[in-house]
Enzyme design. Structure first.
Site, PDB file in Angstrom:
ATOM      1  N   ARG A   1      10.985  -1.752  11.272  1.00 22.44           N
ATOM      2  CA  ARG A   1       9.892  -1.438  12.191  1.00 22.44           C
ATOM      3  C   ARG A   1       9.809  -2.496  13.287  1.00 22.44           C
ATOM      4  O   ARG A   1       9.959  -3.674  13.030  1.00 22.44           O
ATOM      5  CB  ARG A   1       8.566  -1.393  11.415  1.00 22.44           C
ATOM      6  CG  ARG A   1       8.385  -0.106  10.661  1.00 22.44           C
ATOM      7  CD  ARG A   1       7.209  -0.149   9.719  1.00 22.44           C
ATOM      8  NE  ARG A   1       5.997  -0.694  10.305  1.00 22.44           N
ATOM      9  CZ  ARG A   1       4.818  -0.705   9.683  1.00 22.44           C
ATOM     10  NH1 ARG A   1       4.709  -0.190   8.469  1.00 22.44           N
ATOM     11  NH2 ARG A   1       3.751  -1.219  10.252  1.00 22.44           N
TER      12      ARG A   1
ATOM     13  N   ARG B   1      11.619  -5.897   5.165  1.00 26.32           N
ATOM     14  CA  ARG B   1      11.254  -4.489   4.989  1.00 26.32           C
ATOM     15  C   ARG B   1      12.148  -3.565   5.827  1.00 26.32           C
ATOM     16  O   ARG B   1      12.395  -3.804   7.004  1.00 26.32           O
ATOM     17  CB  ARG B   1       9.791  -4.279   5.377  1.00 26.32           C
ATOM     18  CG  ARG B   1       9.358  -2.825   5.297  1.00 26.32           C
ATOM     19  CD  ARG B   1       7.895  -2.677   5.075  1.00 26.32           C
ATOM     20  NE  ARG B   1       7.090  -3.028   6.228  1.00 26.32           N
ATOM     21  CZ  ARG B   1       5.757  -2.969   6.226  1.00 26.32           C
ATOM     22  NH1 ARG B   1       5.104  -2.588   5.141  1.00 26.32           N
ATOM     23  NH2 ARG B   1       5.077  -3.307   7.298  1.00 26.32           N
TER      24      ARG B   1
ATOM     25  N   ARG C   1      -1.493  -8.993  13.187  1.00 30.81           N
ATOM     26  CA  ARG C   1      -1.948  -7.939  12.276  1.00 30.81           C
ATOM     27  C   ARG C   1      -2.750  -8.518  11.113  1.00 30.81           C
ATOM     28  O   ARG C   1      -3.725  -7.928  10.657  1.00 30.81           O
ATOM     29  CB  ARG C   1      -0.748  -7.136  11.759  1.00 30.81           C
ATOM     30  CG  ARG C   1      -0.201  -6.201  12.829  1.00 30.81           C
ATOM     31  CD  ARG C   1       1.262  -5.859  12.616  1.00 30.81           C
ATOM     32  NE  ARG C   1       1.509  -5.072  11.441  1.00 30.81           N
ATOM     33  CZ  ARG C   1       2.694  -5.007  10.818  1.00 30.81           C
ATOM     34  NH1 ARG C   1       3.715  -5.706  11.276  1.00 30.81           N
ATOM     35  NH2 ARG C   1       2.848  -4.251   9.769  1.00 30.81           N
TER      36      ARG C   1
ATOM     37  N   LYS D   1       0.841  -1.215   0.000  1.00 31.72           N
ATOM     38  CA  LYS D   1       0.000   0.000   0.000  1.00 31.72           C
ATOM     39  C   LYS D   1       0.874   1.262   0.000  1.00 31.72           C
ATOM     40  O   LYS D   1       0.660   2.172  -0.784  1.00 31.72           O
ATOM     41  CB  LYS D   1      -0.936   0.019   1.226  1.00 31.72           C
ATOM     42  CG  LYS D   1      -1.861  -1.176   1.329  1.00 31.72           C
ATOM     43  CD  LYS D   1      -2.835  -1.038   2.494  1.00 31.72           C
ATOM     44  CE  LYS D   1      -2.206  -1.091   3.872  1.00 31.72           C
ATOM     45  NZ  LYS D   1      -1.647  -2.411   4.244  1.00 31.72           N
TER      46      LYS D   1
ATOM     47  N   ARG E   1      -9.789   0.988   8.198  1.00 32.84           N
ATOM     48  CA  ARG E   1      -9.477  -0.396   8.526  1.00 32.84           C
ATOM     49  C   ARG E   1     -10.628  -1.071   9.261  1.00 32.84           C
ATOM     50  O   ARG E   1     -10.528  -2.239   9.595  1.00 32.84           O
ATOM     51  CB  ARG E   1      -8.247  -0.436   9.429  1.00 32.84           C
ATOM     52  CG  ARG E   1      -6.938  -0.755   8.708  1.00 32.84           C
ATOM     53  CD  ARG E   1      -5.824  -0.462   9.678  1.00 32.84           C
ATOM     54  NE  ARG E   1      -4.649  -1.221   9.532  1.00 32.84           N
ATOM     55  CZ  ARG E   1      -3.472  -0.727   9.110  1.00 32.84           C
ATOM     56  NH1 ARG E   1      -3.396   0.517   8.693  1.00 32.84           N
ATOM     57  NH2 ARG E   1      -2.408  -1.474   9.112  1.00 32.84           N
TER      58      ARG E   1
HETATM   59  P1  AMP Z   1       0.633   0.387   9.040  1.00 31.82           P
HETATM   60  O1  AMP Z   1       1.886   1.178   8.848  1.00 31.82           O
HETATM   61  O2  AMP Z   1      -0.470   0.812   8.114  1.00 31.82           O
HETATM   62  O3  AMP Z   1       0.896  -1.098   8.999  1.00 31.82           O
HETATM   63  O4  AMP Z   1       0.076   0.718  10.519  1.00 31.82           O
HETATM   64  C1  AMP Z   1       0.855   0.460  11.663  1.00 31.82           C
HETATM   65  C2  AMP Z   1      -0.023   0.454  12.894  1.00 31.82           C
HETATM   66  O5  AMP Z   1      -0.657   1.738  13.058  1.00 31.82           O
HETATM   67  C3  AMP Z   1      -1.165  -0.550  12.870  1.00 31.82           C
HETATM   68  O6  AMP Z   1      -0.769  -1.873  13.230  1.00 31.82           O
HETATM   69  C4  AMP Z   1      -2.110   0.086  13.903  1.00 31.82           C
HETATM   70  O7  AMP Z   1      -1.626  -0.109  15.229  1.00 31.82           O
HETATM   71  C5  AMP Z   1      -1.975   1.576  13.577  1.00 31.82           C
HETATM   72  N1  AMP Z   1      -2.940   1.980  12.536  1.00 31.82           N
HETATM   73  C6  AMP Z   1      -2.664   2.406  11.269  1.00 31.82           C
HETATM   74  N2  AMP Z   1      -3.783   2.694  10.599  1.00 31.82           N
HETATM   75  C7  AMP Z   1      -4.817   2.439  11.433  1.00 31.82           C
HETATM   76  C8  AMP Z   1      -6.242   2.522  11.310  1.00 31.82           C
HETATM   77  N3  AMP Z   1      -6.836   2.921  10.172  1.00 31.82           N
HETATM   78  N4  AMP Z   1      -6.984   2.175  12.398  1.00 31.82           N
HETATM   79  C9  AMP Z   1      -6.420   1.793  13.554  1.00 31.82           C
HETATM   80  N5  AMP Z   1      -5.083   1.657  13.725  1.00 31.82           N
HETATM   81  C10 AMP Z   1      -4.279   1.985  12.673  1.00 31.82           C
END
Ligand code: AMP
Length: 215
Positions: free
Chosen positions: A160, A127, A171, A13, A88
Protein backbone atom coordinates in the site's frame (compact mmCIF):
# COMPACT_ATOMS: atom_id res chain seq x y z
CA UNK A 1 -23.75 -10.86 15.62
CA UNK A 2 -22.68 -7.26 14.95
CA UNK A 3 -19.01 -6.69 15.71
CA UNK A 4 -16.54 -3.82 15.41
CA UNK A 5 -12.75 -4.19 15.21
CA UNK A 6 -10.85 -1.17 16.48
CA UNK A 7 -7.17 -0.46 17.01
CA UNK A 8 -4.28 1.50 15.51
CA UNK A 9 -3.20 0.97 11.89
CA UNK A 10 -1.69 -2.52 11.34
CA UNK A 11 -3.06 -3.80 14.65
CA UNK A 12 -4.47 -6.78 12.73
CA UNK A 13 -8.08 -5.60 12.32
CA UNK A 14 -8.30 -6.80 8.72
CA UNK A 15 -6.63 -10.14 9.44
CA UNK A 16 -8.96 -11.09 12.30
CA UNK A 17 -12.04 -9.66 10.63
CA UNK A 18 -11.34 -11.97 7.63
CA UNK A 19 -10.92 -14.99 9.90
CA UNK A 20 -14.16 -14.09 11.68
CA UNK A 21 -15.94 -13.75 8.36
CA UNK A 22 -15.02 -17.33 7.44
CA UNK A 23 -16.02 -18.73 10.81
CA UNK A 24 -19.28 -16.81 11.31
CA UNK A 25 -20.26 -16.36 7.65
CA UNK A 26 -21.13 -12.70 8.03
CA UNK A 27 -19.70 -9.92 5.82
CA UNK A 28 -16.42 -8.19 6.61
CA UNK A 29 -16.85 -4.48 5.91
CA UNK A 30 -13.56 -2.61 5.74
CA UNK A 31 -13.94 1.12 5.09
CA UNK A 32 -10.26 1.18 4.03
CA UNK A 33 -10.99 -1.44 1.33
CA UNK A 34 -14.15 0.41 0.25
CA UNK A 35 -12.23 3.69 -0.04
CA UNK A 36 -9.33 2.05 -1.93
CA UNK A 37 -11.86 0.63 -4.41
CA UNK A 38 -13.33 4.12 -4.93
CA UNK A 39 -9.83 5.65 -5.21
CA UNK A 40 -8.85 3.19 -7.96
CA UNK A 41 -11.54 4.63 -10.30
CA UNK A 42 -11.06 7.48 -12.69
CA UNK A 43 -13.28 10.32 -11.50
CA UNK A 44 -13.13 13.43 -9.27
CA UNK A 45 -14.29 11.53 -6.16
CA UNK A 46 -11.45 9.03 -6.68
CA UNK A 47 -8.90 11.86 -6.78
CA UNK A 48 -10.32 13.36 -3.57
CA UNK A 49 -10.38 10.05 -1.66
CA UNK A 50 -6.90 9.10 -2.89
CA UNK A 51 -5.43 12.32 -1.53
CA UNK A 52 -6.83 11.60 1.96
CA UNK A 53 -5.55 8.01 1.93
CA UNK A 54 -2.11 8.86 0.55
CA UNK A 55 -1.63 11.57 3.18
CA UNK A 56 -2.78 9.34 6.03
CA UNK A 57 -5.76 11.61 6.75
CA UNK A 58 -9.31 10.62 7.55
CA UNK A 59 -11.94 10.95 4.86
CA UNK A 60 -14.59 13.48 6.08
CA UNK A 61 -17.30 11.99 8.30
CA UNK A 62 -20.23 12.87 6.04
CA UNK A 63 -18.89 10.82 3.13
CA UNK A 64 -17.67 7.98 5.35
CA UNK A 65 -20.91 7.62 7.29
CA UNK A 66 -23.00 7.56 4.11
CA UNK A 67 -20.75 4.86 2.63
CA UNK A 68 -21.18 2.64 5.67
CA UNK A 69 -24.90 3.22 6.11
CA UNK A 70 -25.48 2.28 2.45
CA UNK A 71 -23.36 -0.86 2.90
CA UNK A 72 -25.17 -1.92 6.09
CA UNK A 73 -28.48 -1.68 4.23
CA UNK A 74 -27.48 -4.54 1.88
CA UNK A 75 -29.15 -7.93 2.25
CA UNK A 76 -25.99 -9.78 3.32
CA UNK A 77 -25.86 -7.77 6.59
CA UNK A 78 -29.21 -9.19 7.72
CA UNK A 79 -27.66 -11.76 10.08
CA UNK A 80 -24.76 -9.62 11.22
CA UNK A 81 -21.60 -7.85 10.09
CA UNK A 82 -18.01 -7.17 11.04
CA UNK A 83 -16.88 -3.54 10.80
CA UNK A 84 -13.14 -3.01 10.33
CA UNK A 85 -11.77 0.54 10.46
CA UNK A 86 -15.14 2.14 11.23
CA UNK A 87 -15.99 4.08 13.34
CA UNK A 88 -12.83 6.16 13.68
CA UNK A 89 -14.37 9.30 15.19
CA UNK A 90 -16.92 9.88 17.94
CA UNK A 91 -19.30 11.39 15.41
CA UNK A 92 -19.11 8.23 13.27
CA UNK A 93 -19.82 6.09 16.34
CA UNK A 94 -22.86 8.20 17.29
CA UNK A 95 -24.24 8.15 13.73
CA UNK A 96 -23.74 4.38 13.53
CA UNK A 97 -25.62 3.98 16.80
CA UNK A 98 -28.47 6.13 15.49
CA UNK A 99 -28.72 4.14 12.26
CA UNK A 100 -28.68 0.78 14.01
CA UNK A 101 -31.31 1.98 16.49
CA UNK A 102 -33.60 2.89 13.59
CA UNK A 103 -33.09 -0.62 12.18
CA UNK A 104 -33.78 -2.23 15.56
CA UNK A 105 -30.18 -3.45 15.74
CA UNK A 106 -27.17 -2.84 18.01
CA UNK A 107 -23.45 -3.46 18.25
CA UNK A 108 -22.83 -6.60 20.32
CA UNK A 109 -19.09 -6.32 20.94
CA UNK A 110 -16.20 -4.02 20.09
CA UNK A 111 -12.80 -5.71 19.91
CA UNK A 112 -9.91 -3.32 20.58
CA UNK A 113 -6.56 -4.73 19.44
CA UNK A 114 -3.65 -3.39 21.51
CA UNK A 115 -0.31 -3.24 19.69
CA UNK A 116 2.74 -1.07 20.47
CA UNK A 117 3.92 1.63 18.06
CA UNK A 118 7.25 -0.21 17.50
CA UNK A 119 5.51 -3.36 16.34
CA UNK A 120 3.13 -1.35 14.17
CA UNK A 121 6.11 0.14 12.30
CA UNK A 122 7.56 -3.34 11.69
CA UNK A 123 4.26 -4.70 10.48
CA UNK A 124 3.61 -1.74 8.18
CA UNK A 125 6.87 -2.03 6.25
CA UNK A 126 6.40 -5.78 5.66
CA UNK A 127 2.68 -5.69 4.84
CA UNK A 128 1.61 -6.88 1.39
CA UNK A 129 -2.02 -6.97 0.25
CA UNK A 130 -3.71 -8.95 -2.53
CA UNK A 131 -4.94 -6.60 -5.23
CA UNK A 132 -7.94 -8.83 -5.88
CA UNK A 133 -9.25 -10.34 -2.60
CA UNK A 134 -7.45 -7.96 -0.16
CA UNK A 135 -5.93 -10.85 1.83
CA UNK A 136 -3.08 -9.49 3.92
CA UNK A 137 0.41 -11.05 4.17
CA UNK A 138 3.68 -9.94 5.77
CA UNK A 139 6.97 -10.62 4.04
CA UNK A 140 8.70 -11.13 7.44
CA UNK A 141 6.11 -12.88 9.59
CA UNK A 142 3.41 -14.28 7.27
CA UNK A 143 4.71 -14.51 3.70
CA UNK A 144 2.68 -15.99 0.86
CA UNK A 145 3.98 -19.46 -0.09
CA UNK A 146 3.77 -18.21 -3.69
CA UNK A 147 6.06 -15.20 -3.27
CA UNK A 148 4.38 -12.03 -4.53
CA UNK A 149 1.26 -13.94 -5.61
CA UNK A 150 -1.82 -14.48 -3.39
CA UNK A 151 -2.16 -18.08 -2.13
CA UNK A 152 -5.97 -17.80 -2.16
CA UNK A 153 -6.80 -16.31 -5.54
CA UNK A 154 -3.54 -16.13 -7.54
CA UNK A 155 -3.62 -12.32 -7.97
CA UNK A 156 -0.59 -10.08 -7.42
CA UNK A 157 0.36 -8.74 -3.99
CA UNK A 158 1.16 -5.04 -3.64
CA UNK A 159 2.50 -2.70 -0.98
CA UNK A 160 0.00 0.00 0.00
CA UNK A 161 1.23 3.47 -0.88
CA UNK A 162 0.33 4.68 2.62
CA UNK A 163 2.37 1.88 4.24
CA UNK A 164 5.53 3.91 4.78
CA UNK A 165 7.14 5.37 7.89
CA UNK A 166 6.07 8.98 7.27
CA UNK A 167 2.44 8.07 6.73
CA UNK A 168 2.34 5.70 9.69
CA UNK A 169 3.35 8.48 12.08
CA UNK A 170 0.47 10.65 10.82
CA UNK A 171 -2.00 7.76 10.87
CA UNK A 172 -0.99 6.74 14.39
CA UNK A 173 -1.33 10.30 15.67
CA UNK A 174 -4.71 10.61 13.94
CA UNK A 175 -5.75 7.42 15.72
CA UNK A 176 -4.73 8.83 19.12
CA UNK A 177 -6.32 12.23 18.46
CA UNK A 178 -9.60 11.17 16.85
CA UNK A 179 -10.34 7.51 17.52
CA UNK A 180 -9.70 7.46 21.28
CA UNK A 181 -13.02 9.27 21.86
CA UNK A 182 -14.87 6.61 19.87
CA UNK A 183 -13.11 3.87 21.87
CA UNK A 184 -14.21 5.55 25.12
CA UNK A 185 -17.78 5.76 23.82
CA UNK A 186 -17.92 1.94 23.60
CA UNK A 187 -16.04 1.52 26.87
CA UNK A 188 -18.77 3.53 28.61
CA UNK A 189 -21.35 1.11 27.15
CA UNK A 190 -19.45 -1.90 28.56
CA UNK A 191 -19.17 -3.60 25.18
CA UNK A 192 -15.46 -2.97 24.61
CA UNK A 193 -13.00 -5.85 25.00
CA UNK A 194 -9.24 -5.22 25.01
CA UNK A 195 -7.22 -7.93 23.29
CA UNK A 196 -3.42 -8.16 23.26
CA UNK A 197 -2.73 -8.07 19.51
CA UNK A 198 0.98 -8.89 19.88
CA UNK A 199 0.53 -12.62 20.49
CA UNK A 200 0.52 -15.28 17.70
CA UNK A 201 -2.31 -15.07 15.17
CA UNK A 202 -3.77 -18.31 16.52
CA UNK A 203 -3.76 -17.12 20.16
CA UNK A 204 -5.16 -13.68 19.33
CA UNK A 205 -7.94 -15.25 17.26
CA UNK A 206 -8.78 -17.64 20.12
CA UNK A 207 -8.91 -14.72 22.60
CA UNK A 208 -11.28 -12.88 20.26
CA UNK A 209 -13.58 -15.90 19.98
CA UNK A 210 -13.55 -16.36 23.78
CA UNK A 211 -14.41 -12.67 24.22
CA UNK A 212 -17.32 -12.98 21.80
CA UNK A 213 -18.64 -15.98 23.70
CA UNK A 214 -18.39 -13.84 26.84
CA UNK A 215 -15.72 -16.04 28.51
P1 AMP B 1 -7.29 1.41 6.62
O1 AMP B 1 -7.18 0.41 5.52
O2 AMP B 1 -8.37 1.06 7.61
O3 AMP B 1 -5.96 1.68 7.27
O4 AMP B 1 -7.78 2.80 5.96
C1 AMP B 1 -7.01 3.43 4.96
C2 AMP B 1 -7.44 4.88 4.82
O5 AMP B 1 -8.83 4.95 4.44
C3 AMP B 1 -7.34 5.71 6.09
O6 AMP B 1 -6.02 6.20 6.34
C4 AMP B 1 -8.33 6.83 5.76
O7 AMP B 1 -7.78 7.74 4.81
C5 AMP B 1 -9.46 6.07 5.06
N1 AMP B 1 -10.44 5.56 6.04
C6 AMP B 1 -10.71 4.26 6.35
N2 AMP B 1 -11.67 4.17 7.28
C7 AMP B 1 -12.03 5.44 7.59
C8 AMP B 1 -12.97 6.01 8.51
N3 AMP B 1 -13.73 5.25 9.31
N4 AMP B 1 -13.06 7.37 8.55
C9 AMP B 1 -12.32 8.16 7.75
N5 AMP B 1 -11.39 7.68 6.89
C10 AMP B 1 -11.25 6.33 6.80
Amino acid sequence: MNIIFMGPPAAGKGTYASLMKEEFEIPHISTGDLFRAIASKNDPLAVEIKSYIDNGLLVPDKLTIKLVIDRLGKADCKNGFILDGFPRTLNQAIELNRTLNDLGKKIDKVILLDVSFDLICKRITGRRTCENCAKVYNIYTMPSAKGDICEECGAKLYQRKDDNEESIKVRYQTYLDQTTEAVNYYKAQNILVNINGEDSTQNVFQSIKDALKGE
